[in-house]
Design a protein around this motif. Structure first.
Motif, mmCIF file in Angstrom:
data_model
loop_
_atom_site.group_PDB
_atom_site.id
_atom_site.type_symbol
_atom_site.label_atom_id
_atom_site.label_comp_id
_atom_site.label_asym_id
_atom_site.label_seq_id
_atom_site.Cartn_x
_atom_site.Cartn_y
_atom_site.Cartn_z
ATOM 1 N N THR A 64 0.832 -0.942 0.021
ATOM 2 C CA THR A 64 -0.053 0.158 -0.074
ATOM 3 C C THR A 64 0.994 1.386 0.001
ATOM 4 O O THR A 64 0.434 2.177 0.314
ATOM 5 N N SER A 65 2.433 1.314 -0.244
ATOM 6 C CA SER A 65 3.110 2.262 -0.230
ATOM 7 C C SER A 65 3.053 2.773 -1.548
ATOM 8 O O SER A 65 3.164 1.873 -2.619
ATOM 9 N N PRO A 66 2.981 4.075 -1.791
ATOM 10 C CA PRO A 66 2.892 4.626 -2.971
ATOM 11 C C PRO A 66 3.947 4.598 -3.832
ATOM 12 O O PRO A 66 3.885 4.389 -5.276
ATOM 13 N N ASP A 67 5.319 4.011 -3.295
ATOM 14 C CA ASP A 67 6.650 4.108 -4.111
ATOM 15 C C ASP A 67 6.956 2.656 -4.327
ATOM 16 O O ASP A 67 7.940 2.355 -4.917
ATOM 17 N N HIS A 69 6.162 0.559 -6.501
ATOM 18 C CA HIS A 69 6.639 0.024 -7.950
ATOM 19 C C HIS A 69 7.876 0.670 -8.364
ATOM 20 O O HIS A 69 8.565 0.341 -9.232
ATOM 21 N N ASP A 103 -6.844 -2.448 3.390
ATOM 22 C CA ASP A 103 -5.524 -2.788 2.541
ATOM 23 C C ASP A 103 -5.636 -3.590 1.239
ATOM 24 O O ASP A 103 -4.998 -3.681 0.326
ATOM 25 N N ASP A 110 -3.979 -3.177 -7.918
ATOM 26 C CA ASP A 110 -2.956 -3.719 -8.501
ATOM 27 C C ASP A 110 -2.672 -5.123 -8.851
ATOM 28 O O ASP A 110 -2.014 -5.594 -9.719
#
Length: 119
Positions: A64-67, A69, A103, A110
């Protein structure tokens, strides 16, 4: 790289075998400060100590962390999401899965395999 994050990760890794609780605190701090691979260290520790709660918490936080990817390769993430799905499907982890329902929904956007988790 941020020296504070480097210190947290170094100390956390060093403490994993000696003081797991303190190591978890340090690695969580490093992860929350943006070093997402610290969540993988937490997940490894959770697996070796058979702590599914920590494993689920760490991997949900990772995905769930934006970074996520940007910091980790897709093939690594594919493998890890399969592991997370398997752990969450285990009936003994039902309560933990329910606690992380939001979560799981976010991750499923994705990673469609997460849709296998129906409560």
């Amino acid at each position: 790289s941020d020296p504070e994050i480097h210190r947290l990760v170094s100390q956390g890794r060093a403490l994993l075998q000696v003081d797991g609780k303190k190591a978890v605190v340090l690695l969580r701090l490093a992860a929350r400060k943006g070093y997402l691979p610290a969540y993988l260290l937490l997940a490894e520790h959770a697996q070796s100590s058979q702590d599914d709660t920590l494993l689920i918490e760490s991997l949900c936080a990772l995905f769930t962390s934006p970074d996520v990817h940007k910091q980790l390769p897709k093939n690594v993430l594919n493998t890890i999401v399969m592991q997370l799905t398997a752990v969450l499907r285990d009936p003994k982890n039902r309560r933990e899965a329910e606690a992380h329902a939001a979560d799981i929904d976010a991750i499923a956007k994705d990673w469609p395999i997460m849709h296998m988790l129906k409560f």
